[in-house]
Scaffold this active site. Structure first.
Site, PDB file in Angstrom:
ATOM      1  N   SER A   7       0.866  -1.068  -0.243  1.00 28.63           N
ATOM      2  CA  SER A   7      -0.214  -0.052  -0.003  1.00 28.63           C
ATOM      3  C   SER A   7       1.369   0.975   0.404  1.00 28.63           C
ATOM      4  CB  SER A   7      -0.808  -0.517   1.250  1.00 28.63           C
ATOM      5  OG  SER A   7      -1.518   1.517   1.966  1.00 28.63           O
ATOM      6  N   MET A  36      -9.503   7.979  -0.573  1.00 28.18           N
ATOM      7  CA  MET A  36     -10.185   8.435   0.935  1.00 28.18           C
ATOM      8  C   MET A  36     -10.811   9.881  -0.091  1.00 28.18           C
ATOM      9  SD  MET A  36      -7.407   7.488   4.100  1.00 28.18           S
ATOM     10  CE  MET A  36      -7.129   6.012   4.312  1.00 28.18           C
ATOM     11  N   MET A  67     -12.360   4.235  -0.860  1.00 26.94           N
ATOM     12  CA  MET A  67     -12.963   4.417   0.619  1.00 26.94           C
ATOM     13  C   MET A  67     -13.516   6.170   0.327  1.00 26.94           C
ATOM     14  SD  MET A  67     -10.092   3.134   2.576  1.00 26.94           S
ATOM     15  CE  MET A  67      -8.231   3.367   1.580  1.00 26.94           C
ATOM     16  N   GLY A 140      -9.150   3.887   6.791  1.00 25.39           N
ATOM     17  CA  GLY A 140      -8.630   5.613   7.342  1.00 25.39           C
ATOM     18  C   GLY A 140      -6.872   4.929   7.297  1.00 25.39           C
ATOM     19  N   PHE A 141      -6.441   4.619   7.875  1.00 27.95           N
ATOM     20  CA  PHE A 141      -5.471   4.767   8.841  1.00 27.95           C
ATOM     21  C   PHE A 141      -4.198   3.757   8.245  1.00 27.95           C
ATOM     22  CE2 PHE A 141      -7.226   8.279  10.385  1.00 27.95           C
ATOM     23  CZ  PHE A 141      -7.134   9.400  10.179  1.00 27.95           C
ATOM     24  N   GLY A 143      -0.966   1.068   9.844  1.00 27.31           N
ATOM     25  CA  GLY A 143       0.160   1.238  10.958  1.00 27.31           C
ATOM     26  C   GLY A 143      -0.940   0.708  12.024  1.00 27.31           C
ATOM     27  N   GLY A 170      -4.849  -4.573   5.748  1.00 25.63           N
ATOM     28  CA  GLY A 170      -4.383  -3.320   7.803  1.00 25.63           C
ATOM     29  C   GLY A 170      -3.975  -4.274   9.050  1.00 25.63           C
ATOM     30  N   GLY A 171      -2.231  -3.953   9.327  1.00 25.59           N
ATOM     31  CA  GLY A 171      -1.660  -4.528  10.052  1.00 25.59           C
ATOM     32  C   GLY A 171      -1.315  -6.294   9.925  1.00 25.59           C
ATOM     33  N   GLY A 191       0.955  -2.618   3.755  1.00 25.75           N
ATOM     34  CA  GLY A 191       2.017  -0.688   3.955  1.00 25.75           C
ATOM     35  C   GLY A 191       3.406  -0.588   4.301  1.00 25.75           C
TER      36      GLY A 191
END
Ligand code: DX5
Ligand code: ZN
Length: 216
Positions: A7, A36, A67, A140-141, A143, A170-171, A191
């Site tokens: 990402s 986003m 998104m 949204g974010f 990390g 994500g994660g 990411g």
């Protein structure tokens, strides 16, 4: 084998060309492009102009994750600017119409689920989808830590008979990657894990070495 889709949300925004070449040179399968609107998620990222310039720089497969509260308004411009797959959220407006528009444009059509949305929300469109993007964090974010309850959602999608591509977002790290593959995931978005890696080509080799089970 699992695929890897870094990402670019985790890249240094002053060095996007370098990030693109790093993804290509490490042998990644796709570029994951997070868009986003500040409404569907509480953050803003980048738009179609960056996609066009990156596609000109590295001719990889761009996996575009919208998104957006109303993705239908933007499907065409991302298609025109080089998207290979476009994924829209089931929680967004004009979801089913967006999926049909992505298909009509000849792109791979994806649907994404926030962590709180059950797998069954995709029942009616399952046979219209090439891929499902399971969000393993609140979108949204970058990390954030992966929500372990999502392993079961991946298994549930396989039990529902979905035989297309399942991607997780994500994660994702090399610690949870084997569990995701075992649950039935085909493609891992990374990411932070990719851009912070000291050996990105080694990371890609490790992801490619993961086996995929039936996920049942
Ligand atoms: C979150 C994005 C993700 C995110 C993943 O809304 O969709 O693609 O950037 O980043 P990491 O791997 O850092 O969790
Ligand atoms: Zn994403």
């Amino acid at each position: 084998m699992c695929k890897i889709a870094p990402s670019i949300l985790a890249a240094d925004t002053m060095r996007m060309g370098e990030a693109a070449r790093k993804i290509r040179d490490a042998g990644c399968d796709y570029v994951h492009f997070d868009v986003m609107d500040g409404v569907f998620v509480p953050n803003l990222s980048f738009g179609p102009a960056l996609l066009k310039d990156m596609k000109a720089e590295i001719d990889l497969f761009f996996d575009v994750h919208l998104m957006l509260i109303d993705p239908l308004r933007y499907v065409d411009v991302f298609a025109a600017n080089g998207a290979g797959a476009v994924t829209v959220h089931v929680e967004a407006e004009h979801f089913a119409e967006s999926v049909e528009r992505i298909r009509a444009l000849g792109l791979r059509a994806g649907a994404s689920l926030k962590p709180g949305t059950p797998a069954q929300a995709l029942n009616a469109v399952l046979n219209r989808l090439d891929l499902i993007l399971v969000m393993t964090v609140e979108p949204g974010f970058g990390g954030q830590p992966l929500n372990p309850a999502m392993y079961e959602k991946i298994r549930e999608l396989r039990r529902m008979g979905f035989a297309g591509e399942i991607e997780v977002d994500g994660g994702v790290t090399m610690e949870n990657a084997p569990l995701l593959a075992q649950a039935g995931a085909d493609t891992l978005v990374m990411g932070t894990a990719f851009f912070r890696s000291a050996d990105p080509a080694g990371l890609v080799r490790d992801v490619h070495a993961l086996g995929v089970s039936a996920g049942l």
